[in-house]
Scaffold this motif. Structure first.
Motif, PDB file in Angstrom:
ATOM      1  N   LYS A 164       4.221 -52.653  -5.608  1.00  0.00           N
ATOM      2  CA  LYS A 164       4.351 -53.135  -6.982  1.00  0.00           C
ATOM      3  C   LYS A 164       3.286 -54.192  -7.295  1.00  0.00           C
ATOM      4  N   LYS A 165       3.075 -55.101  -6.311  1.00  0.00           N
ATOM      5  CA  LYS A 165       2.071 -56.145  -6.496  1.00  0.00           C
ATOM      6  C   LYS A 165       0.673 -55.536  -6.614  1.00  0.00           C
ATOM      7  N   ASN A 166       0.365 -54.590  -5.698  1.00  0.00           N
ATOM      8  CA  ASN A 166      -0.943 -53.925  -5.753  1.00  0.00           C
ATOM      9  C   ASN A 166      -1.128 -53.169  -7.055  1.00  0.00           C
ATOM     10  N   LYS A 167      -0.051 -52.543  -7.501  1.00  0.00           N
ATOM     11  CA  LYS A 167      -0.118 -51.798  -8.748  1.00  0.00           C
ATOM     12  C   LYS A 167      -0.437 -52.726  -9.914  1.00  0.00           C
ATOM     13  N   GLU A 168       0.219 -53.895  -9.931  1.00  0.00           N
ATOM     14  CA  GLU A 168      -0.033 -54.852 -11.017  1.00  0.00           C
ATOM     15  C   GLU A 168      -1.479 -55.347 -10.979  1.00  0.00           C
ATOM     16  N   GLU A 169      -1.983 -55.604  -9.750  1.00  0.00           N
ATOM     17  CA  GLU A 169      -3.378 -56.059  -9.632  1.00  0.00           C
ATOM     18  C   GLU A 169      -4.345 -54.976 -10.106  1.00  0.00           C
ATOM     19  N   ILE A 170      -4.065 -53.735  -9.708  1.00  0.00           N
ATOM     20  CA  ILE A 170      -4.934 -52.620 -10.120  1.00  0.00           C
ATOM     21  C   ILE A 170      -4.894 -52.438 -11.632  1.00  0.00           C
ATOM     22  N   GLU A 171      -3.689 -52.566 -12.199  1.00  0.00           N
ATOM     23  CA  GLU A 171      -3.561 -52.416 -13.653  1.00  0.00           C
ATOM     24  C   GLU A 171      -4.346 -53.505 -14.386  1.00  0.00           C
ATOM     25  N   LEU A 172      -4.322 -54.733 -13.830  1.00  0.00           N
ATOM     26  CA  LEU A 172      -5.095 -55.816 -14.447  1.00  0.00           C
ATOM     27  C   LEU A 172      -6.593 -55.544 -14.359  1.00  0.00           C
ATOM     28  N   LYS A 173      -7.028 -55.053 -13.174  1.00  0.00           N
ATOM     29  CA  LYS A 173      -8.446 -54.727 -13.001  1.00  0.00           C
ATOM     30  C   LYS A 173      -8.874 -53.607 -13.944  1.00  0.00           C
ATOM     31  N   LEU A 174      -8.023 -52.582 -14.032  1.00  0.00           N
ATOM     32  CA  LEU A 174      -8.332 -51.473 -14.922  1.00  0.00           C
ATOM     33  C   LEU A 174      -8.410 -51.925 -16.376  1.00  0.00           C
TER      34      LEU A 174
END
Length: 411
Positions: free
Chosen positions: A224-234
């Motif tokens: 979930k944390k990685n997903k949130e970071e990836i979503e922010l980067k995207l």
């Protein structure tokens, strides 16, 4: 038993629910085929059972009931004088724990009686079937005889245990009860040990499951944390792309506008050149020619300025938005090889092989991806020492085996 039911089932008329067995009286059934299906499934799922113990005193009780209601044509579990089955059975001894009774009326043989009580047609709770198969009775007494209206009848009396009246006394009953209780206690103790071991086993399994669940939960939190970071980067990349793309569009519009102005100026210069030549040929005064030359020089200076402005604007175009201009009408054309080269001397600097089945659009996408990958690792994509900023299609050509290739050069 299940096989016999399956055979008998074939003699049932499913439309009328009339059972017509060979050499037997026709029977009108209440439930019809569904009761056969349900009973067969019941028997096939039934675990092995202990055999009943024959009890003469229970037989006497059953015979008394046959002799009582058969000649009178009654269809009752109570005696003709209203005596209940348990009171009638108590005349012959003491029953222990459970007691039950089945009665079958009709022209059935021994197997027919068992089948009739097993089907228990029209009885929602199947009480007769329960008495035979499920109530854990140990002893049974059976008696059959004539019936005034139903031709025959058969009575079955069941008990968990039965002590004959002539041998019954409180002491023997107490001994019997104590023995039974001791057996029950021993069984309970054995079951308790088994349950303890089972509980310990289940406890370990639960603990293992808890640990697994905790590990899974940690993994889910990390995901979930990685997903949130990836979503922010995207999201940031998308915003950067939109910003740079808008700047690129604005720069391209400005370049196009300057090119149009430059083209107009070149035409004016060409006209001025022709006018100067004409003036020279017509021997105009030096002053007139000088005026024209001054106009020509001004225009030429303006062209140079416009040309420099175009170059500056090109340098401002973001490098991360390298665009391959494509000839849309050729998107579906099959390409054998894609070559990137410098338009000045046509020296090949980069080539992407294709299968011969790739379309024009697929080849350009492949080149663009390769270009993007190269930029990530080398920061620049050089051709003859010059950085390639933008690609455009030159033309289609044929080499080697005559298959078409796509020539691409920096814009």
């Amino acid at each position: 038993m299940a096989k016999q039911l399956k055979l008998i089932r074939t003699y049932l008329d499913k439309e009328t629910n009339i059972l017509s067995e060979p050499n037997k009286i026709k029977i009108q059934m209440s439930e019809g085929d569904s009761v056969f299906e349900e009973a067969i499934r019941f028997l096939e799922d039934l675990p092995p059972l202990k055999e009943f113990q024959w009890d003469e005193n229970l037989c006497r009780s059953a015979q008394e009931h046959v002799d009582d209601i058969g000649p009178k044509g009654l269809l009752l579990y109570q005696s003709s004088d209203g005596t209940k089955p348990e009171d009638r059975i108590a005349k012959y001894g003491k029953y222990i724990e459970n007691l039950g009774e089945n009665i079958d009326f009709g022209p059935n043989d021994a197997l027919g009686v068992i089948i009739s009580l097993t089907l228990d047609d029209g009885e929602e709770e199947r009480p007769h079937r329960e008495n035979i198969f499920k109530n854990h009775y140990q002893k049974i007494g059976i008696a059959c005889g004539s019936h005034k209206t139903e031709f025959k009848m058969c009575v079955m009396d069941f008990a968990y245990d039965f002590i004959p009246l002539n041998s019954y006394n409180e002491e023997s009953y107490d001994k019997f009860t104590i023995t039974e209780l001791n057996n029950e206690i021993n069984n309970l103790k054995n079951n308790e040990e088994k349950l303890k071991k089972e509980i310990e086993k289940k406890g370990k399994e639960i603990e293992d499951l808890k640990n697994k669940n905790n590990n899974i939960q940690k993994e889910l939190n990390n995901i979930k944390k990685n997903k949130e970071e990836i979503e922010l980067k995207l999201k940031k990349m998308q915003n950067d792309y939109n910003l740079k793309n808008n700047k690129l569009k604005e720069s391209n519009k400005e370049i196009t506008k300057l090119k149009e102005e430059l083209t107009k100026l070149k035409k004016i210069i060409e006209t001025q050149k022709n006018e100067i030549e004409q003036l020279k040929e017509q021997n105009y005064s030096y002053q007139q020619i000088e005026y024209k030359l001054n106009d020509f020089n001004k225009l030429q200076t303006l062209i140079i300025q416009k040309d420099m402005e175009i170059k500056e604007l090109k340098q401002k175009v973001p490098l991360d938005n390298n665009i391959i201009d494509v000839d849309k009408k050729n998107n579906e054309k099959k390409i054998d090889k894609c070559v990137c080269f410098i338009s000045s001397d046509h020296e090949i600097t980069y080539a992407i092989p294709c299968s011969g089945e790739s379309t024009f659009a697929e080849v350009e996408e492949k080149l663009y991806q390769e270009y993007s990958r190269y930029r990530e690792t080398n920061n620049t994509f050089l051709a003859n020492g010059k950085e390639v900023i933008r690609f455009k299609t030159i033309n289609f050509n044929k080499i080697g085996n005559g298959k078409p290739i796509l020539l691409i050069a920096p814009s």
